[in-house]
Design a protein around this motif. Structure first.
Motif, PDB file in Angstrom:
ATOM      1  N   CYS A   1      16.349 -23.093  18.085  1.00  0.00           N
ATOM      2  CA  CYS A   1      16.022 -23.943  19.219  1.00  0.00           C
ATOM      3  C   CYS A   1      14.539 -23.783  19.492  1.00  0.00           C
ATOM      4  O   CYS A   1      13.877 -22.936  18.896  1.00  0.00           O
ATOM      5  CB  CYS A   1      16.847 -23.582  20.450  1.00  0.00           C
ATOM      6  N   MET A   2      14.005 -24.595  20.358  1.00  0.00           N
ATOM      7  CA  MET A   2      12.582 -24.535  20.624  1.00  0.00           C
ATOM      8  C   MET A   2      12.294 -24.701  22.104  1.00  0.00           C
ATOM      9  O   MET A   2      12.909 -25.531  22.773  1.00  0.00           O
ATOM     10  CB  MET A   2      11.903 -25.665  19.857  1.00  0.00           C
ATOM     11  N   VAL A   3      11.377 -23.891  22.604  1.00  0.00           N
ATOM     12  CA  VAL A   3      10.925 -24.083  23.977  1.00  0.00           C
ATOM     13  C   VAL A   3       9.510 -24.644  23.898  1.00  0.00           C
ATOM     14  O   VAL A   3       8.676 -24.114  23.183  1.00  0.00           O
ATOM     15  CB  VAL A   3      10.901 -22.747  24.753  1.00  0.00           C
ATOM     16  N   ILE A   4       9.262 -25.753  24.590  1.00  0.00           N
ATOM     17  CA  ILE A   4       7.906 -26.309  24.615  1.00  0.00           C
ATOM     18  C   ILE A   4       7.274 -25.921  25.940  1.00  0.00           C
ATOM     19  O   ILE A   4       7.900 -26.090  26.987  1.00  0.00           O
ATOM     20  CB  ILE A   4       7.935 -27.847  24.537  1.00  0.00           C
ATOM     21  N   MET A   5       6.082 -25.381  25.906  1.00  0.00           N
ATOM     22  CA  MET A   5       5.401 -25.105  27.175  1.00  0.00           C
ATOM     23  C   MET A   5       3.893 -25.275  27.048  1.00  0.00           C
ATOM     24  O   MET A   5       3.349 -25.317  25.954  1.00  0.00           O
ATOM     25  CB  MET A   5       5.766 -23.722  27.700  1.00  0.00           C
ATOM     26  N   ASP A   6       3.232 -25.381  28.195  1.00  0.00           N
ATOM     27  CA  ASP A   6       1.777 -25.520  28.199  1.00  0.00           C
ATOM     28  C   ASP A   6       1.108 -24.157  28.073  1.00  0.00           C
ATOM     29  O   ASP A   6       1.679 -23.138  28.453  1.00  0.00           O
ATOM     30  CB  ASP A   6       1.308 -26.166  29.511  1.00  0.00           C
ATOM     31  N   ALA A   7      -0.110 -24.183  27.577  1.00  0.00           N
ATOM     32  CA  ALA A   7      -0.838 -22.933  27.375  1.00  0.00           C
ATOM     33  C   ALA A   7      -1.404 -22.379  28.674  1.00  0.00           C
ATOM     34  O   ALA A   7      -1.810 -21.231  28.748  1.00  0.00           O
ATOM     35  CB  ALA A   7      -1.964 -23.166  26.383  1.00  0.00           C
ATOM     36  N   ASP A   8      -1.444 -23.206  29.715  1.00  0.00           N
ATOM     37  CA  ASP A   8      -2.143 -22.777  30.924  1.00  0.00           C
ATOM     38  C   ASP A   8      -1.233 -22.048  31.914  1.00  0.00           C
ATOM     39  O   ASP A   8      -1.608 -21.829  33.064  1.00  0.00           O
ATOM     40  CB  ASP A   8      -2.806 -23.978  31.611  1.00  0.00           C
ATOM     41  N   LEU A   9      -0.035 -21.686  31.490  1.00  0.00           N
ATOM     42  CA  LEU A   9       0.926 -20.952  32.320  1.00  0.00           C
ATOM     43  C   LEU A   9       1.371 -21.729  33.553  1.00  0.00           C
ATOM     44  O   LEU A   9       1.839 -21.151  34.513  1.00  0.00           O
ATOM     45  CB  LEU A   9       0.376 -19.581  32.731  1.00  0.00           C
TER      46      LEU A   9
END
Ligand code: UDP
Ligand code: MG
Length: 314
Positions: free
Chosen positions: A93-101
């Protein structure tokens, strides 16, 4: 064997934020350390950053085998960067998130929990929208209600890219190779079993948001033109009604001229009609042009992104 979770993070000029991000994910009390039952792969996409993001990523990759990176040959935009991540990820599975927390990694355990229960797309919805201007707020409200009404699936407001996707969703998204990408609509388009969770979006920790009003406007137009043909229908309907009114008016003018005779007058009404019709025609042409332009772009069949460097074996 443990299940593998890929964490996809597009990075564009995120040099300053990376240490904090690394700490939150892989540090001693980071999320990957806490969740013992899973293997992790952190997939950092360097989207043509102009600062030292790539150097920083390589530095972390050298000291932590979980860090994978893909460096694109230039800035392709977040949407395209995400596709490269879908292609290279190897997780279940994959979690997508932004680099800026702005997307708290602390939500990942909850997402995984729902995934284990069989949900295939666990998306995080913002409780509030944080600091933004009145104009931007109302603009986006109107925009989403327009999108909702004109497309056959739900493109949700306040839901960004922060989500967990099952392998089936990733494979579905990989098949969608269009160049003008509106990933938000794609998540809705693919369907599958969805689950909503709520979160409070923080402010950007470092650096500045790379979105300008112009980018938002472009993304907005992309969203509409890539997911509905409603504007084309709209110009057809407007054209039809204007023709109808024009026809009735024409009959009236004829009758008037025949019955009473008509001394030449009516420059203002003539002018108004010409200007109005000219405007409507230009608008409709513009709408057709928008779609035609997209057909042109897709017809070239270019790759969505190009990779210059990576440590992922495919
Ligand atoms: N991003 C990217 N390519 C771009 C612009 C942004 O990969 O051309 C990444 C950026 O590094 C961040 C995420 O997309 O991880 C969201 O960007 P940003 O925080 O600037 O957007 P906002 O949070 O304001 O929507
Ligand atoms: Mg951000």
């Amino acid at each position: 064997m443990n299940k593998k979770v890929s964490i996809l993070i597009p990075c564009f000029n995120e040099e300053e934020g990376l240490p904090m991000l690394y700490d939150a994910l892989c540090g001693q009390s980071g999320i990957c350390e806490k969740l013992k039952g899973y293997d992790f792969e952190i997939l950092l996409i360097n989207d043509g950053s102009r600062d030292k993001t790539l150097e920083a990523i390589k530095h972390y990759a050298g000291q932590d085998a979980r860090i994978r990176y893909i460096s694109l040959s230039r800035n392709f935009g977040k949407e395209c960067a995400m596709l490269s991540g879908f292609d290279y990820a190897s997780g279940d599975c994959m979690v997508i998130m932004d680099a800026d927390l702005q997307h708290p990694p602390t939500l990942i355990p909850e997402m995984l929990n729902y995934w284990e229960q069989g949900f295939q797309d666990v998306y995080a919805k913002r409780k509030s929208r944080g600091k933004e201007s009145w104009l931007r707020r109302h603009f986006s409200l109107a925009y989403y209600s327009l999108l909702q009404k004109t497309s056959r699936f739900d493109i949700l407001e306040n839901v960004g890219d922060f989500r967990l996707l099952d392998r089936v969703c990733i494979d579905a998204l990989r098949q969608m190779r269009e160049n003008e990408r509106y990933t938000k609509g794609m998540f809705a388009w693919i369907g599958f079993k969805k689950k909503e969770i709520l979160f409070e979006q923080g402010d950007r920790q470092t650096g500045a948001s790379s979105w300008h009003f112009r980018d938002l406007l472009n993304l907005g137009i992309d969203g509409i033109t890539s997911f509905t043909t409603a504007p084309l229908r709209f110009s057809t309907i407007v054209g039809f009604f204007i023709s109808l009114v024009a026809f009735i008016y024409m009959c009236w003018v004829l009758v008037k001229a025949i019955v009473w005779g008509d001394p030449v007058a009516g420059f203002p009404s003539l002018m108004v009609v010409i200007l109005f019709l000219g405007g409507v025609q230009l608008l409709s042409l513009g709408i057709i042009g928008e779609y035609l332009g997209r057909v042109f772009n897709e017809a070239k069949g270019r790759p969505v992104y190009l990779v210059s460097e990576t440590n992922v074996e495919k």
